[in-house]
Design an enzyme around this catalytic site. Structure first.
Site, mmCIF file in Angstrom:
data_model
loop_
_atom_site.group_PDB
_atom_site.id
_atom_site.type_symbol
_atom_site.label_atom_id
_atom_site.label_comp_id
_atom_site.label_asym_id
_atom_site.label_seq_id
_atom_site.Cartn_x
_atom_site.Cartn_y
_atom_site.Cartn_z
ATOM 1 N N GLN A 178 24.940 38.297 17.761
ATOM 2 C CA GLN A 178 26.312 38.826 17.826
ATOM 3 C C GLN A 178 27.336 37.719 17.566
ATOM 4 O OE1 GLN A 178 27.714 41.725 17.937
ATOM 5 N NE2 GLN A 178 25.799 42.863 17.968
ATOM 6 N N SER A 179 26.997 36.801 16.682
ATOM 7 C CA SER A 179 27.886 35.675 16.385
ATOM 8 C C SER A 179 29.193 36.141 15.738
ATOM 9 C CB SER A 179 27.167 34.718 15.433
ATOM 10 O OG SER A 179 28.086 33.811 14.864
#
Ligand SMILES: *Cc1c(COP(=O)(O)O)cnc(C)c1O
Length: 335
Positions: free
Chosen positions: A73-74
């Site tokens: 989920q960068s």
């Protein structure tokens, strides 16, 4: 005047410096938020400020492919994927973790923007430099020109993003007569804190920058932020003694680990959303904001005064953790 290197105009700036009236009234401390969650819509958050400088360099070197890395989920990978599409560059993301069963949050946007995605289990992701080299060699063999961007775009080039932001903020603080006890941010890869610290030195602002660690401990961040500042100094030969600058890291609010928040942190996220309409995220801004509130209550900032919180974004990561928010579904209404 600060002599900035080439920068692409990608972020919506200046972002507002906003006062939180109800929270400040309760605390007896004036809380201001630098709204870097408003640097754009899909590209929102802190990474686009660093990427303005990093991508200027990539284009100057003739790159046609960007390779970068981060968690599933960068926010950094999402910003890079979308900016790559905006600039007509191919983007390859090296992500840490098992491929998830469904696309959500940032990962959904990465895919939508057409990024190539390779997920690696944690054991393989440890060999990150080798993975970068492997994919770079792959693209070179196809006749492409890859440019490698480190985690969070945190290096001496990316540091300019928050030097630039500090100059913007310094003007706004002067205009609104805000003289903060501290500038506060979440630290994940350290580049935001490095840039803010350098920006304060270059703008002669005397307030400390306090980074709230979201993953590793204070010793790690002391080292990482200093390394980014040294890289900046060596690349640009700036007249600042980076060894003499003090670094402040608080690692008491990491919670269970990276991207994992405590129920109290989720409660802070719910509370700020309802009290001030300020949406924080559980990976970065919510942890740091929660930590700041605890430190205020402990008396760390000694009573009244101003604090400036740098809201670094992260909205999309919230969707991937919807279960933890403990919200009720709406009822059926018949009347
Ligand atoms: C990456 C990120 C941070 C941390 O910034 P670093 O420069 O990596 O330390 C903070 N908040 C959000 C929302 C982020 O995506």
């Amino acid at each position: 005047m600060i002599n900035f290197p080439d920068r692409l105009d990608l972020a919506q700036t200046p972002t507002p410096l906003q006062f939180l009236p109800r929270l400040s009234g309760e605390l007896g401390t004036r809380i201001w938020v630098k709204r870097d969650d408003m640097t754009g819509c899909a590209i929102s958050g802190n990474k686009v400020r660093k990427l303005e400088f990093v991508l200027a360099k990539a284009l100057a070197e003739g790159a046609d492919t960007l390779i970068t890395c981060g968690g599933l989920q960068s926010n950094h990978c999402r910003a890079t994927a979308i900016l790559g599409a905006q600039l007509g560059l191919k983007v390859h993301l090296i992500l840490r973790g098992e491929p998830p069963a469904e696309l959500d949050g940032n990962l959904l946007l990465d895919s939508l923007a057409g990024a190539e995605i390779s997920c690696y289990p944690v054991s393989k992701y440890r060999r990150l430099p080798a993975l970068f080299e492997q994919w770079a060699a792959h693209y070179r063999s196809l006749g492409h020109r890859p440019y490698l961007i480190p985690t969070g775009a945190s290096d001496g080039i990316g540091a300019w993003g928050y030097i630039h932001a500090t100059s913007e903020l310094a003007g706004q603080m002067q205009e609104k007569a805000v003289s903060p006890r501290a500038l506060i941010c979440a630290s994940g890869s350290g580049g935001t804190q490095a840039g803010l610290t350098l920006g304060c030195a270059l703008n002669q602002l005397s307030c400390p920058v306090i980074g709230f660690a979201v993953c590793d401990d204070a010793a790690y961040f002391q080292n990482k932020v200093r390394e980014d500042m040294r890289d900046w100094q060596q690349r640009y030969q700036m007249p600042i003694d980076v060894e003499s600058l003090s670094l402040h890291v608080n690692d008491e609010y990491i919670g269970p680990g990276y991207a994992r928040a405590t129920p109290e942190m989720f409660a802070t996220i719910r509370r700020l959303a309802a009290l001030e309409g300020l949406i924080l995220d559980p990976v970065y801004s919510g942890k740091a904001f929660h930590g700041m509130l605890q430190e205020i209550k402990k008396g760390t900032f000694q009573g009244a005064g101003d604090l400036v919180f740098i809201h670094t974004g992260g909205l999309f990561g919230l969707f991937a953790q919807r279960d933890q928010l403990d919200l009720n579904l709406p009822n059926q209404t018949n009347n």
